[in-house]
Design an enzyme around this catalytic site. Structure first.
Site, PDB file in Angstrom:
ATOM      1  CD  GLU A  83       0.769   0.402   3.014  1.00 40.07           C
ATOM      2  OE1 GLU A  83       0.729   1.648   2.870  1.00 40.07           O
ATOM      3  OE2 GLU A  83       1.735  -0.195   3.533  1.00 40.07           O
ATOM      4  CD  GLU A 111       7.538   1.762  -1.119  1.00 41.34           C
ATOM      5  OE1 GLU A 111       8.302   0.924  -1.643  1.00 41.34           O
ATOM      6  OE2 GLU A 111       7.831   2.958  -1.004  1.00 41.34           O
TER       7      GLU A 111
END
Lengths: 340, 340
Positions: free
Chosen positions: A163, A306
């Protein structure tokens, strides 16, 4: 889960030329993955990484150390190969796809980035629900679609969700507070780098949101709609689809773990398919730990998101599979067993 | 250590597109390795593994769950590629050499195994010194020679030592008790798989040895001679040579860490060159932790030896180096920095 593959993998571990249990978590990993993949010698070669990115209305409250423009800038960085997850994906030979669910700064088309824009940003959860029911459904569908797309490329040994979204530890912390029924102050942390005054402000923003929405832990979807964000909803949707399709999931840090906990509330059997990759340095993670079905593999003080922490754990899982598959048995190697 | 490389690596870490510190231990690893290798972007591609194997006279006291013949059998297993460290070395594309310092069961020549036999086994440390001064010197020279040999193949980014020897947790625990000035009962553990009665017996054997030799912590070499073993002395010699030559060392579990602690007593600056790979599940390791100059990377419940835990950590170090070298800077990626 495939019971027979678990039994065969356990039996194989007993026969390998080492004291039983001497490879600790690596043995348990190989056995769990055998059960998920339905084969006594599992593998973790074919890995797909999907990073979901979106802006958060709550960023307007000043809850991040970085300006909101960074979400879009980082999407470009993912595409250009310069972000941590891009570098890690290359190193792992894993397929990386980025899903843009909406950024305040509009983005031109970028290679490797799927445009799935729902809105420029989610609603400011301190004042309104983060999503409408339609937006929530669309965001979860993006996650599901990402797993379908990744599985279409190749049969997946492992799925990683990641994310990116300025303000998203505020959203995830609000969700965690609601899920664990804990006050925000016991969960909130610096995120990308708030100082202690910044953290106290973040706590106040989360408390306003909790007071406004009165989220109930028995209504996980409503909780996600009010306090979540597009990328967190997409992660939920992706994890749920992995559980339904029997795709092993390697869960990243704080935000992904919160998404996974919501998904498990919706579908408890999903927990069988989750491998937790690392203990995030975000302080709230320590509160999540007791509620996880299994212990994370790594504890390296990572707090980047991420999907990067999950990516870092992939070589460990590969090593667990390789040792499990390639070590000789006591019989093959003519090594004596324990005398006791 | 190369101070300038450390400064450049630290500066680079500040500029990479992530919040400062968000990659936790991976950042610190890359910076430390930069200092050891004298370049701002270090690497961990060229890895040599040397496994030292030897039998222990103290095995006669019944301190292991496995028969003494297993030492020689495992050397053959290393050579045939079936042991954990053989499999891991292949997976890492690391050069593995095995050094046979003496086994009770005689071994024919084997590919990849250097015969450096000092005696069929060390002396039974419960009754006599484990080594004569000449044997100690020879064993340490084997370790030194192993580093020279590995460095002759290729310039080394990382050296891993491993060990095999039935009875060697008894020896290492006796050394740890002497080094830490702690009673054996706080350090002794199951090794390859003793039950609690077996552990109590092991404690008694170690106490006899400590009472006999009256080891003094100010005389680390004498301590090693009386309580060590050929392979533990070889590890010490190897580590000392790495420190002198500036070769970064990745230290395996309980036995290797004890050898490293003795080597650091002999040469305190060696500690700059040591990276600790993992927390061993052998209970005594918890007592070593407070005395280590840096924290181990992994905690996976490993307790196999052979260098296997260090090998498992190599991909993590490689990932740290790759992220450090390949991530874009804020400038390169046109990403905004923190506003605070």
């Amino acid at each position: 889960l495939h019971r027979q593959a678990v039994v065969e993998a356990e039996s194989r571990q007993q026969q390998l030329t080492k004291p039983v249990g001497a490879l600790g978590d690596l043995e348990r990993l190989a056995i769990r993955l055998a059960g998920m993949q339905g084969k006594p010698c599992p593998q973790a070669e074919r890995v797909a990484i999907a990073v979901f990115a979106a802006d958060h209305g709550v960023a307007a409250e000043g809850v991040s150390a970085y300006p909101q423009a960074v979400t879009a800038q980082m999407i470009a960085n993912f595409a250009n190969g310069g972000a941590a997850i891009s570098v890690a994906a290359r190193a792992l030979d894993a397929r990386l796809r980025v899903y843009n669910l909406g950024t305040v700064t509009e983005l031109a088309p970028l290679p490797g980035v799927e445009s799935c824009v729902i809105a420029p940003q989610s609603g400011n959860l301190a004042c309104e629900p983060a999503m409408t029911p339609a937006q929530l459904a669309r965001a979860m569908a993006v996650g599901r679609q990402a797993v379908i797309q990744a599985s279409a490329d190749q049969p997946l040994d492992l799925f990683i969700g990641g994310e990116m979204g300025i303000g998203n530890t505020t959203s995830a912390t609000a969700l965690a507070a609601a899920l664990l029924e804990q006050p925000a102050v016991t969960l909130a942390g610096p995120g990308t780098g708030l100082d202690s005054a910044g953290i106290l402000h973040k706590v106040a923003v989360i408390e306003r949101a909790l007071a406004l929405h009165q989220p109930r832990v028995e209504q996980p979807l409503e909780l996600l709609r009010c306090l979540g964000g597009f990328e967190i909803a997409a992660l939920c949707g992706a994890y749920l689809h992995c559980g339904q399709q029997g795709v092993p999931v390697l869960v990243d840090g704080f935000i992904c773990t919160v998404a996974a906990m919501i998904a498990c509330r919706l579908q408890p059997q999903l927990s069988d398919w989750l491998i937790f990759s690392h203990c995030s340095a975000e302080p709230g993670y320590a509160q999540l730990l007791d509620n996880l079905p299994s212990w994370p593999l790594l504890d390296l003080g990572l707090r980047l998101g991420e999907g990067s922490g999950a990516a870092v754990a992939v070589p460990l899982i590969r090593m667990a599979c390789t040792l499990h598959a390639q070590m000789a048995t006591f019989d093959e190697a003519a090594v004596s067993g324990a005398t006791a």
